[in-house]
Write a protein that holds these residues in place. Structure first.
Motif, PDB file in Angstrom:
ATOM      1  N   LYS A   1      -6.368  -2.759  -8.196  1.00 47.57           N
ATOM      2  CA  LYS A   1      -7.766  -3.302  -7.911  1.00 47.57           C
ATOM      3  C   LYS A   1      -8.804  -3.018  -8.819  1.00 47.57           C
ATOM      4  CE  LYS A   1      -9.323   1.127  -5.787  1.00 47.57           C
ATOM      5  NZ  LYS A   1     -10.009   1.783  -4.580  1.00 47.57           N
TER       6      LYS A   1
ATOM      7  N   ARG B   1      -2.408  11.832  -8.311  1.00 48.41           N
ATOM      8  CA  ARG B   1      -2.049  10.337  -8.100  1.00 48.41           C
ATOM      9  C   ARG B   1      -2.641   9.479  -9.565  1.00 48.41           C
ATOM     10  NH1 ARG B   1      -5.526   6.960  -4.552  1.00 48.41           N
ATOM     11  NH2 ARG B   1      -7.332   8.300  -4.232  1.00 48.41           N
TER      12      ARG B   1
ATOM     13  N   HIS C   1     -11.663  -6.356   5.308  1.00 45.79           N
ATOM     14  CA  HIS C   1     -13.197  -6.257   5.546  1.00 45.79           C
ATOM     15  C   HIS C   1     -14.090  -5.919   4.558  1.00 45.79           C
ATOM     16  CE1 HIS C   1     -13.204  -7.268  10.450  1.00 45.79           C
ATOM     17  NE2 HIS C   1     -12.207  -8.115   9.503  1.00 45.79           N
TER      18      HIS C   1
ATOM     19  N   HIS D   1      -6.105   0.823   8.647  1.00 50.66           N
ATOM     20  CA  HIS D   1      -6.296   0.781   7.484  1.00 50.66           C
ATOM     21  C   HIS D   1      -6.440  -0.572   6.659  1.00 50.66           C
ATOM     22  CE1 HIS D   1      -6.629   2.126   3.237  1.00 50.66           C
ATOM     23  NE2 HIS D   1      -5.356   1.827   2.778  1.00 50.66           N
TER      24      HIS D   1
ATOM     25  N   MET E   1     -14.884   5.973  10.156  1.00 55.59           N
ATOM     26  CA  MET E   1     -15.006   4.958   8.959  1.00 55.59           C
ATOM     27  C   MET E   1     -16.066   4.001   8.990  1.00 55.59           C
ATOM     28  SD  MET E   1     -11.605   2.801   7.947  1.00 55.59           S
ATOM     29  CE  MET E   1     -11.668   1.724   9.306  1.00 55.59           C
TER      30      MET E   1
ATOM     31  N   ASP F   1     -10.300   8.993  -5.785  1.00 50.34           N
ATOM     32  CA  ASP F   1     -10.568   7.603  -5.745  1.00 50.34           C
ATOM     33  C   ASP F   1     -11.875   7.057  -6.896  1.00 50.34           C
ATOM     34  OD1 ASP F   1      -9.128   5.202  -4.171  1.00 50.34           O
ATOM     35  OD2 ASP F   1     -11.297   4.671  -4.249  1.00 50.34           O
TER      36      ASP F   1
ATOM     37  N   TYR G   1      -6.881  -3.450   7.961  1.00 51.84           N
ATOM     38  CA  TYR G   1      -7.959  -4.269   8.533  1.00 51.84           C
ATOM     39  C   TYR G   1      -9.113  -3.875   7.757  1.00 51.84           C
ATOM     40  CZ  TYR G   1     -12.132  -2.378  10.996  1.00 51.84           C
ATOM     41  OH  TYR G   1     -13.390  -1.649  11.211  1.00 51.84           O
TER      42      TYR G   1
ATOM     43  N   ILE H   1      -0.256   5.967   2.919  1.00 46.00           N
ATOM     44  CA  ILE H   1      -0.467   7.591   3.164  1.00 46.00           C
ATOM     45  C   ILE H   1      -0.850   8.230   4.325  1.00 46.00           C
ATOM     46  CG2 ILE H   1      -2.889   7.741   2.095  1.00 46.00           C
ATOM     47  CD1 ILE H   1      -0.179   9.802   0.929  1.00 46.00           C
ATOM     48  N   ARG H   2      -1.689   7.383   5.043  1.00 50.80           N
ATOM     49  CA  ARG H   2      -2.124   7.751   6.355  1.00 50.80           C
ATOM     50  C   ARG H   2      -0.833   7.810   7.440  1.00 50.80           C
ATOM     51  NH1 ARG H   2      -5.157   4.757   3.278  1.00 50.80           N
ATOM     52  NH2 ARG H   2      -7.054   5.414   2.843  1.00 50.80           N
TER      53      ARG H   2
ATOM     54  N   GLY I   1       0.940  -1.284   0.064  1.00 51.69           N
ATOM     55  CA  GLY I   1       0.079  -0.168  -0.016  1.00 51.69           C
ATOM     56  C   GLY I   1       0.851   1.174  -0.080  1.00 51.69           C
ATOM     57  N   LYS I   2       0.264   2.443  -0.196  1.00 50.70           N
ATOM     58  CA  LYS I   2       1.103   3.759  -0.305  1.00 50.70           C
ATOM     59  C   LYS I   2       1.539   4.212   1.119  1.00 50.70           C
ATOM     60  CE  LYS I   2      -2.614   5.600  -2.548  1.00 50.70           C
ATOM     61  NZ  LYS I   2      -3.258   4.447  -3.009  1.00 50.70           N
TER      62      LYS I   2
ATOM     63  N   ARG J   1      -6.901  -6.761  -4.584  1.00 47.17           N
ATOM     64  CA  ARG J   1      -6.440  -5.761  -3.799  1.00 47.17           C
ATOM     65  C   ARG J   1      -5.095  -5.542  -3.652  1.00 47.17           C
ATOM     66  NH1 ARG J   1      -8.786  -1.385  -1.705  1.00 47.17           N
ATOM     67  NH2 ARG J   1     -10.958  -2.484  -0.969  1.00 47.17           N
TER      68      ARG J   1
HETATM   69  C1  GRG Z   1     -14.682  -2.447   6.468  1.00 50.28           C
HETATM   70  C2  GRG Z   1     -15.172  -0.858   8.480  1.00 50.28           C
HETATM   71  C3  GRG Z   1     -14.810  -1.002   7.133  1.00 50.28           C
HETATM   72  C4  GRG Z   1     -14.444   0.036   6.458  1.00 50.28           C
HETATM   73  C5  GRG Z   1     -14.065  -0.019   5.044  1.00 50.28           C
HETATM   74  C6  GRG Z   1     -11.371   1.501   3.656  1.00 50.28           C
HETATM   75  C7  GRG Z   1     -12.704   1.293   3.523  1.00 50.28           C
HETATM   76  C8  GRG Z   1     -13.802   1.361   4.576  1.00 50.28           C
HETATM   77  C9  GRG Z   1     -13.292   0.607   2.220  1.00 50.28           C
HETATM   78  C10 GRG Z   1     -12.298   0.384   1.124  1.00 50.28           C
HETATM   79  C11 GRG Z   1     -12.831   0.876  -0.182  1.00 50.28           C
HETATM   80  C12 GRG Z   1     -12.735   2.246  -0.312  1.00 50.28           C
HETATM   81  C13 GRG Z   1     -12.692   2.893  -1.855  1.00 50.28           C
HETATM   82  C14 GRG Z   1     -12.565   3.091   0.678  1.00 50.28           C
HETATM   83  C15 GRG Z   1     -12.166   4.714   0.660  1.00 50.28           C
HETATM   84  C16 GRG Z   1     -10.867   4.896   1.153  1.00 50.28           C
HETATM   85  C17 GRG Z   1      -9.791   4.269   0.190  1.00 50.28           C
HETATM   86  C18 GRG Z   1      -9.746   5.262  -0.969  1.00 50.28           C
HETATM   87  C19 GRG Z   1      -9.147   3.258   0.534  1.00 50.28           C
HETATM   88  C20 GRG Z   1      -8.159   2.898  -0.312  1.00 50.28           C
HETATM   89  O1  GRG Z   1      -6.849   3.741   0.380  1.00 50.28           O
HETATM   90  P1  GRG Z   1      -5.690   3.777  -0.393  1.00 50.28           P
HETATM   91  O2  GRG Z   1      -5.551   4.410  -1.771  1.00 50.28           O
HETATM   92  O3  GRG Z   1      -5.046   2.183  -0.388  1.00 50.28           O
HETATM   93  O4  GRG Z   1      -4.669   4.503   0.644  1.00 50.28           O
HETATM   94  P2  GRG Z   1      -3.486   1.814  -0.262  1.00 50.28           P
HETATM   95  O5  GRG Z   1      -3.808   0.348  -0.829  1.00 50.28           O
HETATM   96  O6  GRG Z   1      -2.761   2.478  -1.097  1.00 50.28           O
HETATM   97  O7  GRG Z   1      -3.267   1.554   1.297  1.00 50.28           O
END
Ligand code: GRG
Length: 299
Positions: free
Chosen positions: A240, A297, A82, A76, A158, A226, A78, A46-47, A43-44, A94
């Protein structure tokens, strides 16, 4: 500044920490393998990087707080595990790899997510045998950081956003609900990450309120981008499957406003984020560069 080098260096700090942290044996093996599989999938970060950059903007040295920043990545990751489950988004890919449940089964994927969420708070509250945390951050600041992360990731953040997102599938897009979903599902944890950097640096109220506005703006922009990437991006680069929002009839910015207006909105938010950092000096340059970079990005 060279933002790509900065992001790479900070990402490596987090990756090295996580690799060592999860290196010790854990029974049963398959739980550890399932956790490490998703965490090390690239993953990036980023957080955590935002947390480190905010700490630096407030005068800290980022390597002092790596374990705290890394805890954000556990939460993040986790959420991604899920989110990909059949009961939620039912995704196969993913971070460029088969999703956790495809490899380890649904039960283990749920448990890996549960373990990651719990471990984040274990890591945040960890002390050595002298009752000190790794960077000797005041206990009151650590407690505030825990509160911040719990707020951003739980029912007010979240999880609340994800619940609304599930409920809104197949619904006609509507501005207020869409904004609620994006602010809670994505921006809340991003804002908490930025605020945590300021809190651990014991920054003053003005600085914290600037960081909060910065986090809220880039958090929402992050999700809008996104949404755009899900329409215009490339599965190989994104890691993805693209087009999944449309397939699942998700409420998104492009669906409600179209691509161009969505892009304009993201630009406005990034300008708002830069404006929020006005009171900061040179030390906030990485935060500024990250905000600009988010607009470009591709993954
Ligand atoms: C299951 C409680 C629960 C929450 C899920 C994170 C999320 C909430 C869902 C994933 C789908 C999505 C599009 C979420 C929005 C947040 C997002 C853009 C996640 C992807 O984060 P990146 O781009 O991913 O930071 P990497 O893989 O780089 O860490």
């Amino acid at each position: 500044m060279d933002i790509k080098t900065y992001l790479k260096e900070k990402r490596e700090l987090i990756d090295d920490f996580l690799e060592k942290y999860f290196d010790s044996p854990l029974k049963p093996d398959v739980l550890k393998n399932s956790i490490v599989y998703s965490l090390s999938a690239g993953g990036k970060r980023i957080r955590p990087v935002l947390c480190l950059a905010a700490y630096e903007a407030c005068g800290g040295k980022s390597d002092e707080i790596v374990p705290y920043a890394a805890a954000l990545e556990l939460i993040h990751t986790y959420s991604l595990i899920h989110d990909d489950l059949p009961a939620m988004d039912d995704d196969d890919l993913r971070r460029g790899k088969p999703t956790n449940h495809k490899v380890f089964g649904e039960g283990m994927a749920i448990l890996a997510g549960d373990a990651l969420l719990t471990e984040a708070f274990y890591l945040l509250s960890r002390e050595d045998s002298h009752g000190e945390n790794p960077a000797r951050i005041p206990h009151s600041a650590v407690l505030k950081a825990v509160y911040e992360v719990a707020g951003g990731s739980g029912r007010y953040g979240m999880v609340g956003g994800q619940a609304q997102d599930l409920l809104s599938e197949d619904e006609e897009p509507e501005a207020e609900t869409l904004s609620f979903i994006h602010r809670c599902k994505t921006a809340a944890l991003i804002t908490a990450s930025v605020r945590m950097g300021g809190i651990l640096a014991c920054c003053n109220e003005d600085a914290l309120s600037g960081l909060t506005r910065y986090g809220e703006n880039i958090g929402l922009a992050f999700q809008i981008i996104d949404d755009i990437l899900d329409v215009e991006g490339d599965t190989g680069t994104l890691g993805k499957t693209v087009g999944s929002d449309e397939k699942k009839k998700k409420m998104t910015y492009p669906k409600l406003y179209g691509i161009e207006r969505s892009r304009d909105k993201a630009r406005e938010l990034i300008n708002g984020a830069l404006e929020a950092l006005r009171i900061f000096g040179e030390g906030a340059e990485p935060l500024r560069a990250i905000a600009r970079y988010l607009l470009e990005r591709k993954n």
